[in-house]
Design a protein around this motif. Sequence first.
Motif, PDB file in Angstrom:
ATOM      1  N   HIS A   1       7.516  11.460   2.003  1.00  0.00           N
ATOM      2  CA  HIS A   1       7.426  10.342   2.935  1.00  0.00           C
ATOM      3  C   HIS A   1       6.020   9.755   2.943  1.00  0.00           C
ATOM      4  N   ASP A   2       5.004  10.616   2.964  1.00  0.00           N
ATOM      5  CA  ASP A   2       3.614  10.151   3.003  1.00  0.00           C
ATOM      6  C   ASP A   2       3.173   9.560   1.672  1.00  0.00           C
ATOM      7  N   ALA A   3       3.662  10.134   0.566  1.00  0.00           N
ATOM      8  CA  ALA A   3       3.320   9.585  -0.749  1.00  0.00           C
ATOM      9  C   ALA A   3       3.851   8.168  -0.887  1.00  0.00           C
ATOM     10  N   LEU A   4       5.083   7.947  -0.436  1.00  0.00           N
ATOM     11  CA  LEU A   4       5.659   6.614  -0.506  1.00  0.00           C
ATOM     12  C   LEU A   4       4.962   5.662   0.461  1.00  0.00           C
ATOM     13  N   ALA A   5       4.592   6.160   1.631  1.00  0.00           N
ATOM     14  CA  ALA A   5       3.873   5.328   2.597  1.00  0.00           C
ATOM     15  C   ALA A   5       2.568   4.806   2.017  1.00  0.00           C
ATOM     16  N   ALA A   6       1.892   5.652   1.211  1.00  0.00           N
ATOM     17  CA  ALA A   6       0.602   5.260   0.623  1.00  0.00           C
ATOM     18  C   ALA A   6       0.727   4.059  -0.296  1.00  0.00           C
ATOM     19  N   GLY A   7       1.934   3.837  -0.835  1.00  0.00           N
ATOM     20  CA  GLY A   7       2.160   2.691  -1.704  1.00  0.00           C
ATOM     21  C   GLY A   7       3.070   1.647  -1.101  1.00  0.00           C
ATOM     22  N   SER A   8       3.291   1.735   0.220  1.00  0.00           N
ATOM     23  CA  SER A   8       4.174   0.765   0.866  1.00  0.00           C
ATOM     24  C   SER A   8       3.701   0.485   2.284  1.00  0.00           C
ATOM     25  N   TRP A   9       4.405   1.005   3.289  1.00  0.00           N
ATOM     26  CA  TRP A   9       4.183   0.541   4.660  1.00  0.00           C
ATOM     27  C   TRP A   9       2.807   0.880   5.211  1.00  0.00           C
ATOM     28  N   SER A  10       2.259   2.066   4.897  1.00  0.00           N
ATOM     29  CA  SER A  10       0.930   2.401   5.416  1.00  0.00           C
ATOM     30  C   SER A  10      -0.140   1.518   4.793  1.00  0.00           C
TER      31      SER A  10
ATOM     32  N   THR B   1      -5.931   7.970   6.238  1.00  0.00           N
ATOM     33  CA  THR B   1      -5.071   6.973   5.604  1.00  0.00           C
ATOM     34  C   THR B   1      -5.320   7.012   4.109  1.00  0.00           C
ATOM     35  N   VAL B   2      -4.339   7.494   3.361  1.00  0.00           N
ATOM     36  CA  VAL B   2      -4.437   7.562   1.901  1.00  0.00           C
ATOM     37  C   VAL B   2      -3.684   6.378   1.315  1.00  0.00           C
ATOM     38  N   LEU B   3      -4.329   5.677   0.393  1.00  0.00           N
ATOM     39  CA  LEU B   3      -3.757   4.492  -0.243  1.00  0.00           C
ATOM     40  C   LEU B   3      -3.493   4.768  -1.715  1.00  0.00           C
ATOM     41  N   ALA B   4      -2.376   4.276  -2.215  1.00  0.00           N
ATOM     42  CA  ALA B   4      -2.049   4.421  -3.628  1.00  0.00           C
ATOM     43  C   ALA B   4      -2.701   3.298  -4.423  1.00  0.00           C
ATOM     44  N   GLY B   5      -3.430   3.665  -5.476  1.00  0.00           N
ATOM     45  CA  GLY B   5      -4.080   2.673  -6.324  1.00  0.00           C
ATOM     46  C   GLY B   5      -4.142   3.160  -7.749  1.00  0.00           C
ATOM     47  N   THR B   6      -3.952   2.259  -8.697  1.00  0.00           N
ATOM     48  CA  THR B   6      -3.831   2.656 -10.105  1.00  0.00           C
ATOM     49  C   THR B   6      -5.134   2.543 -10.886  1.00  0.00           C
ATOM     50  N   ASP B   7      -6.023   1.636 -10.507  1.00  0.00           N
ATOM     51  CA  ASP B   7      -7.367   1.482 -11.069  1.00  0.00           C
ATOM     52  C   ASP B   7      -7.431   0.841 -12.442  1.00  0.00           C
ATOM     53  N   THR B   8      -6.595   1.226 -13.368  1.00  0.00           N
ATOM     54  CA  THR B   8      -6.814   0.793 -14.742  1.00  0.00           C
ATOM     55  C   THR B   8      -5.514   0.344 -15.392  1.00  0.00           C
ATOM     56  N   ARG B   9      -5.596  -0.022 -16.641  1.00  0.00           N
ATOM     57  CA  ARG B   9      -4.448  -0.506 -17.381  1.00  0.00           C
ATOM     58  C   ARG B   9      -3.591   0.653 -17.873  1.00  0.00           C
TER      59      ARG B   9
END
Length: 346
Positions: A291-300, A263-271
Amino acid sequence: MTVLHLRGPALPGGEVLDLWTDGDRWTTDPVAGAELIEGWLLPGLVDAHTHPGAEQPGDPLDENVLRGDLEAHVDNGVTLIRSPGLAAEPPEWFGQDPALPRAVHAGPWIAQLGQFFDGWGRRADHDELPGIAAAQAARTGWAKIIADWQYGDPHVPEDVLRQIVERVHAVGGRVAVHSQRPGGGTAAVHAGVDSVEHGMGLDPGLLPEMAARGIAFTPTLSVLQDTMPRALAQPDSPSRRERIRSVGAHPALVAAAVEAGVTVLAGTDTRPMGGIAVEIRALLAAGVPAHDALAAGSWSARAYLGLAGLEPGAPADAVVYASDPRTDMAMLDHPRAVILRGVRVR
């Protein structure tokens, strides 16, 4: 409260849905006179690694900065954040203000003695770390451990991390671990933490174990790539060589993690805050399928954090786009509408 009616293809499945808001929940029961919003429908975006509320490392938590940071997230379609580390325990309105994202957090960072930024977090010896982490997780559901820090520093030993995990899980919490060096990442995975943050230098051979144990990976890819020019400009040193090597290998590691079922999650970390679209596009550029890139920042990410997507009874968060963002990721910068807790906020 105005009732909203969303209609269009809904991700992840792509089937055309009609959804109405019922307060802060979705329903399929039609409501006459509801405001119709049409387009491609996504569950509200998620930034799973963000530290709002302080301008610089070591600064105290500033409520005005915190509110501004959260407003920037909402403006970019983020309806849920996870803050694995804050400058202090946040005010009561954090995650509760109806105009700002839902939020989960780990309170201040927890680190070994002599490590991490001065003025931030709690530093303790190894005997104290499990108890501190468990107390934090009992309050907020998460504890964030700094497993490794500067080049050459010792990482938190695996047996200590294992004790932390056991104590935190015993109170129903989860453990996020900061790791940017191979030793810390290996110890974290073997200890059974719940998420590895950054994960630079992580041994790809650990990915099957992460997938099997449900350990998430938040690679913060875009911000790490942004540090590469600065690393290249520094005088040669073992630390510089390690960073260049690990950042250079990070995209392939992320793509391999998705392929391995992590499970990969999208996170920005900094400003600056609100840059989740940049991170999603960085995942795509690394070789992660759209599809998986978008899932990491949405439904997943929502599912990992305990929230359902676009279905009856689920929290009423959504982002609406004119076309399928999987075929044109630039669409992420131009949401047609942002719905948070059943209210159109953009």
